[in-house]
Design a protein around this motif. Sequence first.
Motif, PDB file in Angstrom:
ATOM      1  N   ILE A 123       0.865  -1.181   0.000  1.00  0.00           N
ATOM      2  CA  ILE A 123       0.000   0.000   0.000  1.00  0.00           C
ATOM      3  C   ILE A 123       0.896   1.222   0.000  1.00  0.00           C
ATOM      4  CG2 ILE A 123      -1.772   1.336   1.214  1.00  0.00           C
ATOM      5  CD1 ILE A 123      -2.680  -1.286   2.533  1.00  0.00           C
ATOM      6  N   HIS A 124       0.634   2.118  -0.944  1.00  0.00           N
ATOM      7  CA  HIS A 124       1.299   3.422  -0.959  1.00  0.00           C
ATOM      8  C   HIS A 124       0.532   4.345  -0.015  1.00  0.00           C
ATOM      9  CE1 HIS A 124       3.888   2.755  -4.486  1.00  0.00           C
ATOM     10  NE2 HIS A 124       2.898   2.024  -4.966  1.00  0.00           N
ATOM     11  N   PHE A 125       1.232   5.003   0.882  1.00  0.00           N
ATOM     12  CA  PHE A 125       0.646   5.981   1.797  1.00  0.00           C
ATOM     13  C   PHE A 125       1.358   7.310   1.629  1.00  0.00           C
ATOM     14  CE2 PHE A 125       0.025   1.971   4.055  1.00  0.00           C
ATOM     15  CZ  PHE A 125      -1.252   2.097   4.597  1.00  0.00           C
ATOM     16  N   HIS A 126       0.598   8.384   1.567  1.00  0.00           N
ATOM     17  CA  HIS A 126       1.224   9.697   1.727  1.00  0.00           C
ATOM     18  C   HIS A 126       1.648   9.771   3.190  1.00  0.00           C
ATOM     19  CE1 HIS A 126       1.643  14.033   2.288  1.00  0.00           C
ATOM     20  NE2 HIS A 126       1.963  14.040   0.999  1.00  0.00           N
ATOM     21  N   THR A 127       2.732  10.461   3.474  1.00  0.00           N
ATOM     22  CA  THR A 127       3.263  10.554   4.835  1.00  0.00           C
ATOM     23  C   THR A 127       2.198  10.979   5.838  1.00  0.00           C
ATOM     24  OG1 THR A 127       5.405  11.124   3.883  1.00  0.00           O
ATOM     25  CG2 THR A 127       5.113  11.578   6.228  1.00  0.00           C
ATOM     26  N   SER A 128       1.367  11.951   5.470  1.00  0.00           N
ATOM     27  CA  SER A 128       0.343  12.451   6.400  1.00  0.00           C
ATOM     28  C   SER A 128      -0.696  11.389   6.732  1.00  0.00           C
ATOM     29  CB  SER A 128      -0.333  13.706   5.836  1.00  0.00           C
ATOM     30  OG  SER A 128      -0.995  13.408   4.616  1.00  0.00           O
ATOM     31  N   GLU A 129      -1.069  10.559   5.753  1.00  0.00           N
ATOM     32  CA  GLU A 129      -2.032   9.477   6.002  1.00  0.00           C
ATOM     33  C   GLU A 129      -1.424   8.420   6.918  1.00  0.00           C
ATOM     34  OE1 GLU A 129      -4.269   9.578   1.691  1.00  0.00           O
ATOM     35  OE2 GLU A 129      -2.310   8.627   1.890  1.00  0.00           O
ATOM     36  N   ALA A 130      -0.187   8.055   6.654  1.00  0.00           N
ATOM     37  CA  ALA A 130       0.479   7.046   7.473  1.00  0.00           C
ATOM     38  C   ALA A 130       0.598   7.523   8.916  1.00  0.00           C
ATOM     39  CB  ALA A 130       1.855   6.722   6.893  1.00  0.00           C
ATOM     40  N   GLU A 131       0.976   8.777   9.104  1.00  0.00           N
ATOM     41  CA  GLU A 131       1.091   9.331  10.463  1.00  0.00           C
ATOM     42  C   GLU A 131      -0.255   9.330  11.164  1.00  0.00           C
ATOM     43  OE1 GLU A 131       2.951  13.145   9.928  1.00  0.00           O
ATOM     44  OE2 GLU A 131       4.934  12.255   9.601  1.00  0.00           O
ATOM     45  N   ALA A 132      -1.311   9.733  10.465  1.00  0.00           N
ATOM     46  CA  ALA A 132      -2.643   9.780  11.073  1.00  0.00           C
ATOM     47  C   ALA A 132      -3.125   8.390  11.500  1.00  0.00           C
ATOM     48  CB  ALA A 132      -3.644  10.407  10.098  1.00  0.00           C
ATOM     49  N   TRP A 133      -2.722   7.359  10.765  1.00  0.00           N
ATOM     50  CA  TRP A 133      -3.157   5.997  11.054  1.00  0.00           C
ATOM     51  C   TRP A 133      -2.133   5.217  11.886  1.00  0.00           C
ATOM     52  CZ3 TRP A 133      -5.379   4.172   5.669  1.00  0.00           C
ATOM     53  CH2 TRP A 133      -6.563   4.852   5.407  1.00  0.00           C
ATOM     54  N   GLY A 134      -1.010   5.850  12.236  1.00  0.00           N
ATOM     55  CA  GLY A 134       0.008   5.180  13.037  1.00  0.00           C
ATOM     56  C   GLY A 134       0.726   4.075  12.288  1.00  0.00           C
ATOM     57  N   ILE A 135       0.947   4.281  11.000  1.00  0.00           N
ATOM     58  CA  ILE A 135       1.591   3.272  10.157  1.00  0.00           C
ATOM     59  C   ILE A 135       2.982   3.763   9.762  1.00  0.00           C
ATOM     60  CG2 ILE A 135       1.491   2.120   7.899  1.00  0.00           C
ATOM     61  CD1 ILE A 135      -1.612   2.147   8.296  1.00  0.00           C
ATOM     62  N   ALA A 136       3.971   2.878   9.890  1.00  0.00           N
ATOM     63  CA  ALA A 136       5.356   3.215   9.573  1.00  0.00           C
ATOM     64  C   ALA A 136       5.767   2.616   8.234  1.00  0.00           C
ATOM     65  CB  ALA A 136       6.279   2.683  10.665  1.00  0.00           C
ATOM     66  N   ASP A 137       6.709   3.278   7.564  1.00  0.00           N
ATOM     67  CA  ASP A 137       7.262   2.757   6.321  1.00  0.00           C
ATOM     68  C   ASP A 137       7.841   1.368   6.576  1.00  0.00           C
ATOM     69  OD1 ASP A 137       7.969   2.995   3.567  1.00  0.00           O
ATOM     70  OD2 ASP A 137      10.029   3.453   4.156  1.00  0.00           O
ATOM     71  N   LYS A 138       7.572   0.447   5.676  1.00  0.00           N
ATOM     72  CA  LYS A 138       8.035  -0.959   5.713  1.00  0.00           C
ATOM     73  C   LYS A 138       7.280  -1.833   6.711  1.00  0.00           C
ATOM     74  CE  LYS A 138      11.475   0.128   2.924  1.00  0.00           C
ATOM     75  NZ  LYS A 138      11.119   0.300   1.542  1.00  0.00           N
ATOM     76  N   GLN A 139       6.299  -1.266   7.401  1.00  0.00           N
ATOM     77  CA  GLN A 139       5.475  -2.069   8.318  1.00  0.00           C
ATOM     78  C   GLN A 139       4.676  -3.078   7.501  1.00  0.00           C
ATOM     79  OE1 GLN A 139       3.060   0.325  10.941  1.00  0.00           O
ATOM     80  NE2 GLN A 139       1.755  -1.380  11.532  1.00  0.00           N
ATOM     81  N   LEU A 140       4.486  -4.282   8.053  1.00  0.00           N
ATOM     82  CA  LEU A 140       3.659  -5.292   7.401  1.00  0.00           C
ATOM     83  C   LEU A 140       2.263  -5.247   7.993  1.00  0.00           C
ATOM     84  CD1 LEU A 140       6.191  -8.258   7.156  1.00  0.00           C
ATOM     85  CD2 LEU A 140       5.534  -6.607   5.390  1.00  0.00           C
ATOM     86  N   LEU A 141       1.272  -5.195   7.112  1.00  0.00           N
ATOM     87  CA  LEU A 141      -0.121  -5.015   7.519  1.00  0.00           C
ATOM     88  C   LEU A 141      -0.968  -6.217   7.135  1.00  0.00           C
ATOM     89  CD1 LEU A 141      -0.430  -1.397   6.086  1.00  0.00           C
ATOM     90  CD2 LEU A 141      -0.006  -2.033   8.478  1.00  0.00           C
TER      91      LEU A 141
END
Length: 190
Positions: A123-141
């Motif tokens: 999943i591609h996330f804009h930085t602001s979306e990832a921060e709002a959802w508490g998701i980090a780069d390279k995290q497995l979901l």
Amino acid sequence: MSKTVPVGVSARHIHLTQEHVEALFGPGYQLTEFKPLSQPGQFAANEQVAVIGSKGKFDKVRILGPARPASQLEVSRTDSFSLGVKAPVRESGNIEGTPGITIKGPVGEVELETGVIVAARHIHFHTSEAEAWGIADKQLLKVRLGGERGLVLENVLARVSDNFKLDMHIDTDEANAAGANNGDIAEIVD
């Protein structure tokens, strides 16, 4: 809060360096846009090539632009069997130690020593979306695809950047298993 993302089904395609574009299409050749993709600045090109493995070949493989630092063919697991190539599941761009393939264009041919992968679902996330959802780069979901053949996909790689737009990419094998289509909505469940 529901964490929903649009789904994009990614068919086989190839990314090429400018050097390889010119080897296949001629000196000074530039890719031309067929249609824009979900990620800003990315496009499906009008240009297509043939890819040839030890057991088979695919004609009319779409090139995605713009040109990249390294050439890379992304196929499904089923495609890799048809080509006779043992393509590993990898994050896009991670091609070290991967098999190669022959690429044929209208004016030339290129032998890739490496570069054939089954792209890891992501999943591609804009930085602001990832921060709002508490998701980090390279995290497995873990992600749920709904519908008649709905399923839960594990090990979905989060890719976070200021240059990305929210979009989940799965290949045709995964989409067929789930009965998923472009534009469907998936839900992150962990």
